[in-house]
Design an enzyme around this catalytic site. Structure first.
Site, short mmCIF file in Angstrom:
data_model
loop_
_atom_site.label_atom_id
_atom_site.label_comp_id
_atom_site.label_asym_id
_atom_site.label_seq_id
_atom_site.Cartn_x
_atom_site.Cartn_y
_atom_site.Cartn_z
N ASP A 23 0.88 -1.17 0.00
CA ASP A 23 0.00 0.00 0.00
C ASP A 23 0.92 1.23 0.00
O ASP A 23 2.14 1.09 0.15
CB ASP A 23 -0.87 -0.03 1.27
CG ASP A 23 -1.74 1.22 1.42
OD1 ASP A 23 -2.40 1.60 0.43
OD2 ASP A 23 -1.77 1.81 2.51
N SER A 24 0.32 2.40 -0.14
CA SER A 24 1.12 3.63 -0.07
C SER A 24 1.77 3.78 1.30
O SER A 24 2.76 4.48 1.45
CB SER A 24 0.22 4.84 -0.31
OG SER A 24 -0.76 4.92 0.71
N CYS A 86 -4.47 -1.43 -1.85
CA CYS A 86 -4.65 0.02 -1.93
C CYS A 86 -5.62 0.32 -3.05
O CYS A 86 -5.38 -0.05 -4.21
CB CYS A 86 -3.30 0.67 -2.20
SG CYS A 86 -3.40 2.43 -2.50
N GLU A 165 -1.29 7.34 9.07
CA GLU A 165 0.17 7.17 8.98
C GLU A 165 0.87 7.65 10.25
O GLU A 165 1.90 7.11 10.63
CB GLU A 165 0.72 7.96 7.78
CG GLU A 165 0.38 7.35 6.43
CD GLU A 165 0.96 5.96 6.24
OE1 GLU A 165 2.15 5.76 6.50
OE2 GLU A 165 0.19 5.05 5.84
N CYS A 197 -11.04 3.31 1.22
CA CYS A 197 -9.59 3.46 1.26
C CYS A 197 -9.11 2.53 2.37
O CYS A 197 -9.73 2.49 3.45
CB CYS A 197 -9.22 4.91 1.58
SG CYS A 197 -7.48 5.15 2.04
N HIS A 199 -6.81 2.65 4.42
CA HIS A 199 -6.41 3.29 5.69
C HIS A 199 -7.62 3.47 6.63
O HIS A 199 -7.45 3.49 7.84
CB HIS A 199 -5.81 4.67 5.42
CG HIS A 199 -4.39 4.66 4.97
ND1 HIS A 199 -4.02 4.30 3.70
CD2 HIS A 199 -3.23 4.98 5.62
CE1 HIS A 199 -2.70 4.40 3.58
NE2 HIS A 199 -2.20 4.81 4.73
N1 DGL Z 1 -4.75 3.02 1.31
C1 DGL Z 1 -4.80 3.77 0.08
C2 DGL Z 1 -6.12 3.51 -0.64
O1 DGL Z 1 -6.77 2.50 -0.37
C3 DGL Z 1 -4.48 5.19 0.42
C4 DGL Z 1 -4.31 6.07 -0.71
C5 DGL Z 1 -3.32 7.17 -0.52
O2 DGL Z 1 -2.17 6.93 -0.18
O3 DGL Z 1 -3.74 8.30 -0.80
O4 DGL Z 1 -6.54 4.24 -1.51
#
Ligand code: DGL
Length: 278
Positions: A23-24, A86, A165, A197, A199
């Site tokens: 993921d990011s 993600c 984060e 998302c 997160h």
């Molecule tokens: N967890 C990512 C998602 O599901 C986050 C996206 C991001 O880093 O902006 O979209």
């Protein structure tokens, strides 16, 4: 041993190889924890692309490139299956990742619009996600396909990824920002909220408190874990070991800083986080 031949390239995937996910940042851990629950004996490798977080505000081409590079890194570590944990990366690059790595099963994620259609009682569904996810073609196709007869209200939520984060889950500032994003959806009368998302599931308790118990909150963690299990079985790639699986965490950011957040979200103070030079 599972062998698939692609042109001149031969990739040997072993049952005892790990599942890779990325993921990011730390958001994909909401997916990984469901995979761990469902598949307790599989080894897992996770990459938090923290040096490039958040993805959702970057040009699509950049996220696509990151998705390809991080997938490459995971495959280099021997991953037998990749979970793109993600939503933004899936919008930007899932097709390209699948096209490039046809020899490896790739599992993606998408907002839970289909389950929401089945769950809603009043036909009003809210979706919280990044701008990139909400503006992507994948999302319009999903709504067109699965949300017939349902009103879908979308809300981009900049800032929430950064909050997760930082591990600042239950602070007054987090509640204030989340309330700002949820209020317009609640005013529309939604009875179902989709966390689009990876997160956001970490903010579920705060979101539930704001929405009240009458709003059902959905995410895709369990569905993705089930899909991962299904694909492993189909490809005959389930591990045949019986001892507990291990987890290995990597970050492209600062391992010490990321370690404290991963420890908190994974619920284990002993986690080790290595630097991913990718
Ligand atoms: N967890 C990512 C998602 O599901 C986050 C996206 C991001 O880093 O902006 O979209």
């Amino acid at each position: 041993m599972y062998i698939r031949k692609l042109f001149i390239e031969v990739v040997v995937l072993s049952r005892t190889s790990p599942i890779g996910a990325f993921d990011s940042g730390v958001g994909g851990l909401s997916i990984l924890s469901e995979i761990r629950r469902l598949l307790p004996v599989e080894d897992l490798i996770y990459v938090a692309d923290s040096a490039h977080c958040p993805y959702g505000v970057k040009p699509i081409e950049d996220i696509r490139q990151r998705s390809l590079e991080v997938t490459d890194f995971l495959i280099g570590l021997g991953a037998k299956l990749i979970v793109v944990a993600c939503n933004s990366a899936c919008v930007a690059g899932l097709d390209q990742v699948r096209a490039k790595y046809r020899q490896i099963p790739i599992v993606g994620v998408e907002p839970a619009i289909k389950p929401a259609h089945n769950v809603t009682r009043n036909g009003k569904v809210g979706v919280l996600a990044t701008n990139l996810t909400l503006n992507g073609e994948r999302f319009s196709i999903l709504v067109e396909k699965y949300a017939t007869g349902v009103e879908v209200y979308t809300q981009p939520a900049p800032g929430l990824v950064e909050i997760v984060e930082a591990g600042a889950i239950e602070t007054p500032e987090t509640e204030k920002l989340l309330r700002k994003y949820l209020q317009p959806l609640l005013e529309k009368g939604i009875d179902t909220l989709v966390l689009g998302c990876t997160h956001y599931p970490f903010l579920r308790p705060v979101a539930q408190k704001i929405c009240g118990p009458q709003v059902v909150i959905l995410d895709t963690g369990l569905a993705v874990a089930k899909q991962t299990a299904r694909i492993l079985k189909l490809a005959e790639l389930e591990t045949n070991r019986t001892s507990a699986g291990t987890e290995m965490f990597y970050t492209t950011g600062e391992p010490n800083a990321v370690r404290s957040v991963i420890s908190k979200l994974w619920g284990n103070s002993q986690v080790q986080v290595r630097k991913a030079n990718v």
